[in-house]
Scaffold this active site. Structure first.
Site, mmCIF file in Angstrom:
data_model
loop_
_atom_site.group_PDB
_atom_site.id
_atom_site.type_symbol
_atom_site.label_atom_id
_atom_site.label_comp_id
_atom_site.label_asym_id
_atom_site.label_seq_id
_atom_site.Cartn_x
_atom_site.Cartn_y
_atom_site.Cartn_z
ATOM 1 N N ARG A 139 0.812 -1.220 0.000
ATOM 2 C CA ARG A 139 0.000 0.000 0.000
ATOM 3 C C ARG A 139 0.846 1.272 0.000
ATOM 4 N NH1 ARG A 139 -2.464 -3.585 -1.276
ATOM 5 N NH2 ARG A 139 -4.469 -4.378 -0.520
ATOM 6 N N SER A 181 -11.342 1.461 2.273
ATOM 7 C CA SER A 181 -10.714 0.962 3.498
ATOM 8 C C SER A 181 -10.114 2.117 4.294
ATOM 9 C CB SER A 181 -9.619 -0.053 3.168
ATOM 10 O OG SER A 181 -10.161 -1.213 2.578
ATOM 11 N N GLU A 210 -5.195 4.514 6.121
ATOM 12 C CA GLU A 210 -5.037 4.326 4.682
ATOM 13 C C GLU A 210 -5.646 5.510 3.949
ATOM 14 O OE1 GLU A 210 -6.400 1.071 1.315
ATOM 15 O OE2 GLU A 210 -5.571 0.352 3.220
#
EC number: 1.3.1.98
Length: 324
Positions: free
Chosen positions: A183, A232, A302
């Site tokens: 990520r 998310s 995130e």
């Protein structure tokens, strides 16, 4: 933070922007742009006509004017005090295309929806992109953060990323230069992604369609896809699932103001009823605290938080210290 004043900023640019073809909007409401449908104003929003127009604008933008890129508006939370300086929002006309670029290769604009790349790949028998069918957002953001799902990641398909820096200089970054990890990419923060070149592999279209149908069915079952959400909320810690930690901390369905951790998937934060940016960020920080006190794990956001707070409505980030 002071309230933004877009008219003043636009006036300060004077005649330097007279040949700019894109749209300049002072005091632009960010709650119309972000998927959370919350947040304050962009002092000045710029939507470039194409890459050349973007370059022309960047070359005349003073160095002391902040520049923020928002893409399609997913995966971001805008604070109620708004975003100072220029907010860059790429236009669909100039940066939303997707096309074949050679054998098993696809070139997509930065705000092309991920699922459109998946559909293009399926239509042309190119495997390796079905996971994009279940990821909300645009390709630029996916390339920037190495978005992934169903055991696959963006880094597996990227050949090169086309970008422009704050000075208006073009760059082409190879997969290695992107420095991908979970990520995350190592691309400089000031690089504005414009297009991404991908490569897949030959695959039967029927098989790809079945994989995409499975992704869609699963997503509709376990994610609040019809709610106002940015995707998310927290990254998965090494070897752990953020949603499980949140659930075990008793935060499934937790409500603060108009914001809620989804009861369907508790790593998704939703604007259930006129939530403010304050509601959403306060909820996220409260979840981080509860998870840490339960498991000792410090969740990392995130979702990006952008802009400044309204006076008296600041949210203090949880630092990883348990309550007394």
């Amino acid at each position: 933070m002071k309230q933004v004043n877009g008219e003043k900023l636009l006036a300060s640019l004077g005649d330097s922007v007279k040949d700019i073809r894109g749209r300049l909007t002072p005091d632009a409401p960010m709650d119309r742009v972000t998927w959370f449908r919350a947040g304050g104003l962009a002092e000045l929003m710029f939507q470039p006509h194409d890459t050349d127009d973007l370059i022309d604008f960047l070359k005349i933008l003073p160095d002391d004017v902040p520049l923020t890129v928002v893409g399609v508006g997913s995966n971001i939370l805008v604070r109620d005090g708004g975003i100072p300086g220029v907010v860059l929002r790429l236009s669909a006309k100039g940066f939303g295309s997707v096309e074949l670029a050679g054998e098993n290769r696809i070139l997509a604009g930065a705000i092309c929806p991920d699922k459109h790349v998946a559909a293009m790949a399926m239509d042309n028998g190119i495997g390796g992109f079905h996971f994009y069918y279940g990821i909300p957002g645009g390709i630029g953001g996916a390339a920037r953060m190495n978005a992934g799902a169903n055991g696959a990641e963006t880094c597996e398909r990227v050949i090169e990323v086309h970008a422009v820096d704050r000075k208006g200089v073009k760059h082409v970054l190879t997969n290695d230069q992107m420095g991908y990890t979970y990520r995350h990419s190592a691309a400089a923060d000031d690089l504005i992604f414009t297009h991404v070149l991908f490569e897949g592999y030959p695959e039967d279209r029927t098989k790809i369609r079945a994989e995409m149908d499975a992704v869609r069915a699963h997503r509709e079952t376990v994610q609040p896809i019809r709610e106002k959400t940015g995707g998310s909320t927290f990254k998965n810690p090494d070897g752990l699932s953020a949603w499980k930690l949140i659930d075990e901390a008793g935060c499934r369905g937790l409500v603060i103001g108009g914001a809620q951790m989804s009861s369907l998937h508790c790593n998704f934060m939703i604007n259930m009823e006129q939530a403010t940016g304050y509601d959403l960020e306060y909820l996220g920080e409260q979840v981080r605290r509860e998870v840490f006190e339960k498991s000792g794990v410090k969740l990392e956001w995130e979702i990006k938080r952008l802009g400044g707070f309204m006076p008296g409505r600041e949210v203090r980030p949880f630092q990883g210290v348990t309550t007394e």
